[in-house]
Design a protein around this motif. Structure first.
Motif, PDB file in Angstrom:
ATOM      1  N   LEU A   1     -52.722  -7.308   6.407  1.00 55.39           N
ATOM      2  CA  LEU A   1     -51.785  -8.351   6.845  1.00 55.39           C
ATOM      3  C   LEU A   1     -50.575  -8.449   5.924  1.00 55.39           C
ATOM      4  O   LEU A   1     -49.467  -8.724   6.381  1.00 55.39           O
ATOM      5  CB  LEU A   1     -52.503  -9.694   6.957  1.00 55.39           C
ATOM      6  CG  LEU A   1     -53.532  -9.756   8.097  1.00 55.39           C
ATOM      7  CD1 LEU A   1     -54.339 -11.047   8.014  1.00 55.39           C
ATOM      8  CD2 LEU A   1     -52.862  -9.648   9.464  1.00 55.39           C
ATOM      9  N   THR A   2     -50.763  -8.225   4.629  1.00 55.59           N
ATOM     10  CA  THR A   2     -49.624  -8.278   3.711  1.00 55.59           C
ATOM     11  C   THR A   2     -48.628  -7.175   4.056  1.00 55.59           C
ATOM     12  O   THR A   2     -47.414  -7.389   4.070  1.00 55.59           O
ATOM     13  CB  THR A   2     -50.089  -8.138   2.248  1.00 55.59           C
ATOM     14  OG1 THR A   2     -50.968  -9.219   1.942  1.00 55.59           O
ATOM     15  CG2 THR A   2     -48.909  -8.189   1.292  1.00 55.59           C
ATOM     16  N   ARG A   3     -49.149  -5.987   4.334  1.00 52.57           N
ATOM     17  CA  ARG A   3     -48.261  -4.894   4.730  1.00 52.57           C
ATOM     18  C   ARG A   3     -47.450  -5.285   5.964  1.00 52.57           C
ATOM     19  O   ARG A   3     -46.247  -5.035   6.050  1.00 52.57           O
ATOM     20  CB  ARG A   3     -49.076  -3.638   5.064  1.00 52.57           C
ATOM     21  CG  ARG A   3     -49.560  -2.887   3.847  1.00 52.57           C
ATOM     22  CD  ARG A   3     -50.318  -1.626   4.229  1.00 52.57           C
ATOM     23  NE  ARG A   3     -50.683  -0.886   3.045  1.00 52.57           N
ATOM     24  CZ  ARG A   3     -49.888  -0.006   2.438  1.00 52.57           C
ATOM     25  NH1 ARG A   3     -48.706   0.259   2.944  1.00 52.57           N
ATOM     26  NH2 ARG A   3     -50.264   0.599   1.328  1.00 52.57           N
ATOM     27  N   ILE A   4     -48.112  -5.922   6.920  1.00 53.85           N
ATOM     28  CA  ILE A   4     -47.438  -6.247   8.178  1.00 53.85           C
ATOM     29  C   ILE A   4     -46.518  -7.456   8.021  1.00 53.85           C
ATOM     30  O   ILE A   4     -45.359  -7.429   8.426  1.00 53.85           O
ATOM     31  CB  ILE A   4     -48.486  -6.495   9.283  1.00 53.85           C
ATOM     32  CG1 ILE A   4     -49.192  -5.171   9.601  1.00 53.85           C
ATOM     33  CG2 ILE A   4     -47.845  -7.089  10.536  1.00 53.85           C
ATOM     34  CD1 ILE A   4     -50.361  -5.301  10.547  1.00 53.85           C
ATOM     35  N   ASN A   5     -47.036  -8.514   7.406  1.00 52.69           N
ATOM     36  CA  ASN A   5     -46.287  -9.774   7.388  1.00 52.69           C
ATOM     37  C   ASN A   5     -45.243  -9.831   6.288  1.00 52.69           C
ATOM     38  O   ASN A   5     -44.057  -9.962   6.558  1.00 52.69           O
ATOM     39  CB  ASN A   5     -47.250 -10.949   7.224  1.00 52.69           C
ATOM     40  CG  ASN A   5     -48.247 -11.010   8.356  1.00 52.69           C
ATOM     41  OD1 ASN A   5     -47.945 -10.635   9.482  1.00 52.69           O
ATOM     42  ND2 ASN A   5     -49.451 -11.466   8.060  1.00 52.69           N
ATOM     43  N   LEU A   6     -45.690  -9.734   5.048  1.00 56.81           N
ATOM     44  CA  LEU A   6     -44.743  -9.836   3.928  1.00 56.81           C
ATOM     45  C   LEU A   6     -43.792  -8.644   3.915  1.00 56.81           C
ATOM     46  O   LEU A   6     -42.598  -8.787   3.685  1.00 56.81           O
ATOM     47  CB  LEU A   6     -45.518  -9.903   2.602  1.00 56.81           C
ATOM     48  CG  LEU A   6     -44.661  -9.884   1.335  1.00 56.81           C
ATOM     49  CD1 LEU A   6     -43.910 -11.203   1.173  1.00 56.81           C
ATOM     50  CD2 LEU A   6     -45.508  -9.605   0.097  1.00 56.81           C
ATOM     51  N   MET A   7     -44.357  -7.456   4.143  1.00 59.07           N
ATOM     52  CA  MET A   7     -43.571  -6.241   3.960  1.00 59.07           C
ATOM     53  C   MET A   7     -42.974  -5.704   5.266  1.00 59.07           C
ATOM     54  O   MET A   7     -42.302  -4.688   5.262  1.00 59.07           O
ATOM     55  CB  MET A   7     -44.431  -5.144   3.316  1.00 59.07           C
ATOM     56  CG  MET A   7     -45.116  -5.524   2.009  1.00 59.07           C
ATOM     57  SD  MET A   7     -44.033  -6.242   0.742  1.00 59.07           S
ATOM     58  CE  MET A   7     -42.859  -4.919   0.463  1.00 59.07           C
TER      59      MET A   7
END
Lengths: 470, 282
Positions: free
Chosen positions: A262-268
């Motif tokens: 999710l960090t890859r998708i959302n933040l990044m």
């Protein structure tokens, strides 16, 4: 008096499941003012206001609904501002069914659905942000003191907003390059658009809250330095360390923690690769392990990245599913497959260090465990194989040790979370308060906000008394 | 924003920046790293802190261009700024007085080795350093490492400088032929070099510490992208490392995970070259 309003909630427009499963745009499109007014008309304005008791920040729900009914959106927004700094977020991600709406008097009537309080909250918040002249004003008098806030998630934003309104100089330290915590790196765009989070944060900055990103407290600056420079400190760093079940094959390529996925998708913005540099792997068949909101978010994100088949594997049954029911329904509409009473036993290598599939085993529910839920027990000989080139574990997070390991004075509980007073957030270190997931373990946005509200009052009291004693 | 105050090219594709980052410089210790993002659409990559100056509030970043992000970074000049730098991250090196330490470095890993060499020397160790590379011009920071080493041995594959051969041969020479008693060893460089450095250390009976550079996203223990298996258990290199006991690292798995995004890295680089043109300054 005969009740004349609809038994059902006023329908709300959503993106068609067939369309939205391949885009990251918001699923729920919100009420128009007209629809909102009709829905507001379903509120009985009952004297007992059970809904308010269900709200962790005690918003005067009937009062703002009455304003909507009377076309007084500014009045509704003003009421809401007294209780919450993040209305546009809460209207979208709160588990209303187990809070305000769960206690709604209308919902208690036979065959009636409760008032759609969450969607009305969202309507008011979105209306407010569309008005240019309603920008919040910073406190103008002499500052009452200086408060440092560690982390910039919902609990921190709440404490910061409240203290700024009370007249404190508030500085937020955020470890990542963007503020918002889980609202930015965890909850996907289709459930909570990042521009909404940014608007809430900007509104906080207009109140005078200063946010410095790229500061990992415990590393970039120490708690000891913060305590010299500030009158008090609030720690709300979340429950950020992902757990892995630890079954064989966990380090194969293609196996992720939901946090990373999710960090890859959302933040990044991995779903916008290569326009954004961080890739999010496009997979054909995805298995998600877990049954919480994070598991739903991961599964639905995988679908949107183009996976043909996404299977959620949960060791208990639908009845025990911890995810919000709305998220589950949305997932089903989008074609997510659910394998109940199933648990992974191994991630299988394709021979080149990549995931080929997940070996799982069927479970049955045994005696209740410490959480009161019936404990899943594996059924011998029931293993089967699910083909997958991506597996995502969403089985919960623990306390991140980066700050805590540099602050041994801070008393922790057995699970490694900060021990803090339930009503005030006061920790074992004078002047240091804590709240949100780093105290409770992974919970909800609104509970973290509730802790922030209480802590703001306690911090004000602490600093006022300390200054008076001098 | 973090302003670049000096830039130097150390070797083909290898660059040396000093960057304004006072908070990081103030707390940095040998063995730690930063995670940076060059610009708004950028990815987060870890880079070792090669040196720091607390008084001036500067940190030194030495990197090799291996893909789009490092190519973009290498295109920045003095006066330009890096969008985000977070650090100092990771657990610092265990710097003590061990007696004699053997420091083995190669490629851009020498930049990660250098601050540890310095710290170990300052802690009173006898420091023997081996730096290796394909050819003389690719062995960076020779003078600086020499300054803090009691002895510096260079190895080159082509024999253009120092010993002809690879670093493990120099390790064997020291221990077997010369009978040097080594109390602890560090090896930092490309993963294949660390793997074989560790193998050599095992044969020579030396304890060896390596610094792992897996893929990372946040760099603060939040995502688990950087997980490595050490002694059969999963660790997060960003918080539990980056240094681990080399003998216990599962090297094949580590190297496999480094290749995870090869295809996407290629797409990114091609897009970069299509937009910016070939980076001729490399």
């Amino acid at each position: 008096m005969a009740v004349t309003f609809s038994k059902q909630k006023t329908p709300i427009k959503e993106q068609d499941p067939q369309v939205r499963r391949s885009n990251f745009g918001e699923v729920c499109l919100g009420y128009t003012l007209e629809e909102g007014k009709i829905e507001a008309g379903r509120c009985l304005q009952c004297k007992t206001k059970p809904c308010v008791n269900g709200c962790p920040v005690k918003i005067d729900i009937p009062a703002f609904i009455k304003c909507i009914r009377e076309d007084d959106m500014a009045g509704a927004a003003a009421i809401m501002d007294r209780y919450t700094n993040l209305p546009a977020v809460c209207g979208r991600v709160c588990p209303q069914e187990s809070q305000c709406e769960g206690l709604c008097t209308v919902g208690k009537m036979k065959d009636y659905e409760p008032v759609s309080i969450g969607k009305l909250e969202r309507l008011v918040a979105d209306w407010k942000y569309a008005q240019k002249d309603l920008a919040p004003k910073a406190y103008e008098g002499e500052k009452k003191g200086r408060v440092a806030v560690v982390g910039s998630g919902p609990s921190s934003l709440t404490v910061a907003g409240d203290l700024a309104k009370m007249g404190y100089e508030v500085k937020i330290f955020e470890a990542l390059h963007a503020a918002g915590g889980v609202l930015i790196y965890g909850i996907p765009e289709f459930r909570l658009p990042k521009k909404i989070v940014k608007m809430e944060i900007e509104s906080m900055q207009k109140l005078g809250v200063d946010i410095e990103t790229n500061v990992v407290v415990g590393k970039t600056i120490t708690m000891q330095e913060i305590m010299i420079e500030y009158d008090a400190c609030y720690i709300a760093v979340g429950a950020g360390a992902p757990h892995f079940q630890g079954v064989p094959g966990t380090t194969l390529n293609g196996v992720y923690s939901a946090s990373e996925y999710l960090t890859r998708i959302n933040l990044m913005h991995g779903y916008e690769f290569p326009k954004f540099d961080t890739p999010a792997k496009k997979a054909h068949k995805v298995v998600v392990i877990g049954g919480g909101n994070v598991a739903m978010d991961a599964a639905r994100s995988a679908k949107r990245l183009g996976a043909e088949e996404v299977t959620v594997v949960y060791r208990r049954s639908l009845k025990e599913l911890p995810a919000r029911i709305e998220e589950y329904h949305h997932a089903v509409e989008e074609g997510i497959i659910f394998n109940w009473l199933t648990n992974p036993t191994e991630y299988v290598d394709n021979g080149e260090g990549k995931l080929k599939g997940v070996k799982v085993i069927k479970m049955e529910l045994g005696e209740p465990d410490a959480s009161g839920r019936r404990r899943p027990v594996p059924i011998e000989g029931s293993e089967y194989f699910i083909e997958a080139d991506c597996a995502i574990e969403a089985i919960g997070q623990g306390a991140n040790r980066v700050l805590l390991s540099t602050f041994p004075e801070m008393k922790l509980n057995k699970k490694g979370y900060i021990e803090a007073d339930e009503k005030t957030g006061q920790t074992s270190v004078p002047g240091v308060f804590a709240g949100g997931d780093i105290v409770t373990g992974a919970a909800t946005v609104i509970l973290a906000m509730g802790a922030g509200k209480d802590a703001a009052v306690a911090i004000d009291k602490y600093i006022t008394e300390k200054k008076a004693a001098k | 924003m973090f302003k670049i105050v000096s830039k130097q090219k150390l070797a083909p594709k290898e660059f040396d920046f000093w960057v304004e980052a006072p908070r990081i410089a103030n707390h940095a210790k040998a063995g730690q790293f930063v995670v940076l993002r060059v610009n708004d659409n950028g990815e987060r990559i870890p880079l070792t802190i090669a040196d720091y100056n607390k008084e001036k509030g500067l940190i030194r970043l030495i990197f090799q261009v291996v893909g789009k992000t490092t190519a973009t970074l290498s295109g920045l000049n003095v006066g330009d700024a890096i969008q985000d730098i977070s650090g100092p991250l990771g657990t610092p090196s265990e710097v003590e007085k061990y007696g004699t330490v053997l420091m083995v470095g190669g490629g851009v890993g020498i930049a990660a080795l250098y601050p540890i060499i310095k710290a170990l020397k300052e802690a009173g160790n006898k420091v023997i350093t081996i730096l290796g590379g394909r050819t003389s011009s690719l062995v960076i920071m020779k003078e600086e490492c020499k300054e803090y080493s009691d002895e510096l041995i260079i190895t080159t594959d082509d024999g253009s400088e120092g010993m002809k051969g690879v670093v493990t041969q120099a390790m064997e020479m020291l221990v077997k032929q010369r009978g040097e008693k080594i109390d602890r060893c560090w090896c930092i460089g490309p993963s294949i070099m660390m793997k074989f450095g560790t193998k050599a250390a095992k044969e020579l009976g030396l304890p060896i510490w390596v610094s792992l550079n897996p893929l990372m996203v946040d760099g603060t223990g939040m995502c688990g992208c950087c997980r490595v298996t050490v002694d059969g258990k999963i660790f997060f290199a960003c918080v539990d490392g980056p240094e681990f006991d080399g003998h216990k690292v599962n090297w094949d798995e580590f190297m496999n995970r480094l290749r995870q995004y090869k295809d996407e890295e290629k797409i990114s680089m091609e897009k970069y070259e299509a937009e910016v043109g070939e980076p001729t300054w490399l």
